[in-house]
Design an enzyme around this catalytic site. Sequence first.
Site, short mmCIF file in Angstrom:
data_model
loop_
_atom_site.label_atom_id
_atom_site.label_comp_id
_atom_site.label_asym_id
_atom_site.label_seq_id
_atom_site.Cartn_x
_atom_site.Cartn_y
_atom_site.Cartn_z
CD GLU A 261 -2.78 1.28 2.44
OE1 GLU A 261 -2.80 0.31 3.23
OE2 GLU A 261 -3.50 2.28 2.56
NE ARG A 262 2.85 2.32 5.79
CZ ARG A 262 3.03 1.82 7.00
NH1 ARG A 262 4.11 1.10 7.25
NH2 ARG A 262 2.15 2.04 7.95
CG HIS A 357 -0.27 25.59 -15.18
ND1 HIS A 357 0.78 24.75 -14.89
CD2 HIS A 357 -0.91 25.04 -16.24
CE1 HIS A 357 0.75 23.73 -15.73
NE2 HIS A 357 -0.25 23.88 -16.56
N GLY A 359 -2.63 32.15 -12.99
CA GLY A 359 -4.05 32.13 -12.59
C GLY A 359 -4.78 30.91 -13.10
N GLY A 383 -0.45 5.53 6.44
CA GLY A 383 0.62 5.86 7.39
C GLY A 383 1.16 7.23 7.04
C1 FAD Z 1 -9.20 10.28 1.60
C2 FAD Z 1 -8.82 9.28 2.63
C3 FAD Z 1 -8.91 7.93 2.35
C4 FAD Z 1 -8.60 6.99 3.34
N1 FAD Z 1 -8.81 5.65 3.08
C5 FAD Z 1 -8.71 4.77 4.09
C6 FAD Z 1 -9.12 3.41 3.92
O1 FAD Z 1 -9.54 3.00 2.83
N2 FAD Z 1 -9.06 2.57 4.99
C7 FAD Z 1 -8.60 2.98 6.20
O2 FAD Z 1 -8.57 2.18 7.12
N3 FAD Z 1 -8.18 4.26 6.40
C8 FAD Z 1 -8.26 5.16 5.39
N4 FAD Z 1 -7.87 6.46 5.59
C9 FAD Z 1 -7.36 6.87 6.88
C10 FAD Z 1 -5.88 7.19 6.92
O3 FAD Z 1 -5.13 6.01 6.79
C11 FAD Z 1 -5.63 7.92 8.24
O4 FAD Z 1 -6.22 9.21 8.12
C12 FAD Z 1 -4.18 8.02 8.59
O5 FAD Z 1 -3.65 6.76 8.90
C13 FAD Z 1 -3.94 8.95 9.80
O6 FAD Z 1 -4.79 8.63 10.86
P1 FAD Z 1 -5.65 9.78 11.55
O7 FAD Z 1 -6.35 10.54 10.49
O8 FAD Z 1 -6.50 9.17 12.58
O9 FAD Z 1 -4.61 10.76 12.21
P2 FAD Z 1 -3.97 10.64 13.67
O10 FAD Z 1 -3.47 9.27 13.91
O11 FAD Z 1 -4.95 11.19 14.65
O12 FAD Z 1 -2.75 11.63 13.56
C14 FAD Z 1 -2.92 13.07 13.53
C15 FAD Z 1 -1.56 13.72 13.28
O13 FAD Z 1 -0.68 13.37 14.34
C16 FAD Z 1 0.49 12.77 13.83
N5 FAD Z 1 0.94 11.72 14.75
C17 FAD Z 1 0.23 10.67 15.19
N6 FAD Z 1 0.96 9.93 16.01
C18 FAD Z 1 2.18 10.53 16.09
C19 FAD Z 1 3.39 10.23 16.77
N7 FAD Z 1 3.51 9.14 17.53
N8 FAD Z 1 4.44 11.06 16.62
C20 FAD Z 1 4.33 12.16 15.86
N9 FAD Z 1 3.23 12.49 15.16
C21 FAD Z 1 2.15 11.68 15.28
C22 FAD Z 1 0.09 12.18 12.48
O14 FAD Z 1 1.19 12.04 11.64
C23 FAD Z 1 -0.89 13.25 12.00
O15 FAD Z 1 -0.16 14.30 11.42
C24 FAD Z 1 -8.13 7.42 4.60
C25 FAD Z 1 -8.00 8.79 4.86
C26 FAD Z 1 -8.36 9.72 3.91
C27 FAD Z 1 -8.29 11.18 4.27
#
Ligand code: FAD
Length: 398
Positions: A261-262, A357, A359, A383
């Site tokens: 995935e990554r 590009h 405006g 991630g």
């Molecule tokens: C358009 C979209 C599609 C997606 N599709 C899927 C999907 O199909 N299935 C699925 O399961 N998920 C999906 N996701 C979820 C996505 O994987 C998560 O949003 C992502 O893993 C981050 O989790 P969170 O949003 O809960 O952020 P959080 O975990 O709450 O983190 C918030 C911020 O804190 C930072 N942070 C967190 N922990 C630490 C740490 N220990 N040290 C420093 N910084 C930290 C993070 O980097 C981030 O900047 C999707 C998200 C979006 C927006």
Amino acid sequence: MSIVDTPERRQLRELTRAFVTREVLPHLDEWERAGEVPRALHATAAKLGLLGIGFPESVGGSGGDLLDSILVTEELIRSGGSSGLVAALFTHGIALPHMVAAAGARSGGSLGGRLGGGSTPGGDDLIERYVRPTLAGTTIGALAITEPDGGSDVAGIRTTARRDGDHYVVNGSKTYITSGHRADFVTTAVCTEFPGSGELTLLVIDKGTPGFTVGRRLEKLGWHCSDTAELSFVDVRVPVANRIGAENTGFLAIMQHFAAERLSLATQAYATAQRCVELAVRWCRDRETFGRPLVSRQLVRHRLAEMHTRTEAARSYVHEVAARVAAGEPVVTEVAMAKNIAVAACDHVVDQALQLHGGFGYLRDAEVERHYRDARILGIGGGTTEIMNEIIAKGMGL
Ligand SMILES: Cc1cc2nc3c(=O)[nH]c(=O)nc-3n(C[C@H](O)[C@H](O)[C@H](O)COP(=O)(O)OP(=O)(O)OC[C@H]3O[C@@H](n4cnc5c(N)ncnc54)[C@H](O)[C@@H]3O)c2cc1C
């Protein structure tokens, strides 16, 4: 010659490009407005063998390895598609691999299946019920890990599954789930012990199961053609037969499949950058200011050169790491670095391409505007950049 530049892969690239030109480009704006891609697109991509790339022929795939999947992703974007399109059409790339691995199916090394090779007998029940129909383009799957309480801390999942005879009873909620609205089934991470225990199990949950509801369609900055959903589970009875692998093996399975995935997200990042470099070069050749084309200015040429350099460096590194993953090397740290390098290149390039590009770059009519919005998720999904840095620091022994 690049490692992805073999005669067979050139053929795959051409097939993908023709698919995008014929089936995607005339409709992409309409799908962006509709908030989803049509089911018929899955069937068309399946018929061409594109949906099955990277999946063994024994489960209905087209064969090929991670590098072939990467090549398809790259070409989908380079020929005018988008990372949103990849997310919507290739959600099975994250929804199915755990089932395939649990069934013990091995990935084919060369492209075959619908691309011209033979096939081997299929696997177990989940393969027949979910993997085959999805790779045939008749069903759609999603992967649900993230919860409203947090996505980065996978071990902290709070959706529970309590065993009751030959069923699990699932309670909890998930959010930001790609293709969650259209999905016929959802590969769902649940906690089989107490919430947050980290003892995770993967269950396949069918749409329509009583207690399973799909919430509102989430509106987003980008990836407009990819539907994103909130899911709720209230006393949902899921047959034990829908469990992927053994109980409490979910965390390991999720981590193992994060690599692909990554790398897909890293590919989407450098491919978006590559497309934006091409769009910017074309624009700078055509656009005249003060009586001369933009490209005649050294400042502009150097900016394009910098964009191209960062993109090529990211592309080479992602390919190298993907080849090592395909060869079975444990390269968790390198995968994290590849994602961060490609996302950083992409962030820089989409911003610069839009700026060049002027405006027009800010208008919905400009393709570069869509890439600018779409790109922002790549450092968050699968991630975040910060979580990748945590992995890298761990790999450094810090
Ligand atoms: C358009 C979209 C599609 C997606 N599709 C899927 C999907 O199909 N299935 C699925 O399961 N998920 C999906 N996701 C979820 C996505 O994987 C998560 O949003 C992502 O893993 C981050 O989790 P969170 O949003 O809960 O952020 P959080 O975990 O709450 O983190 C918030 C911020 O804190 C930072 N942070 C967190 N922990 C630490 C740490 N220990 N040290 C420093 N910084 C930290 C993070 O980097 C981030 O900047 C999707 C998200 C979006 C927006």
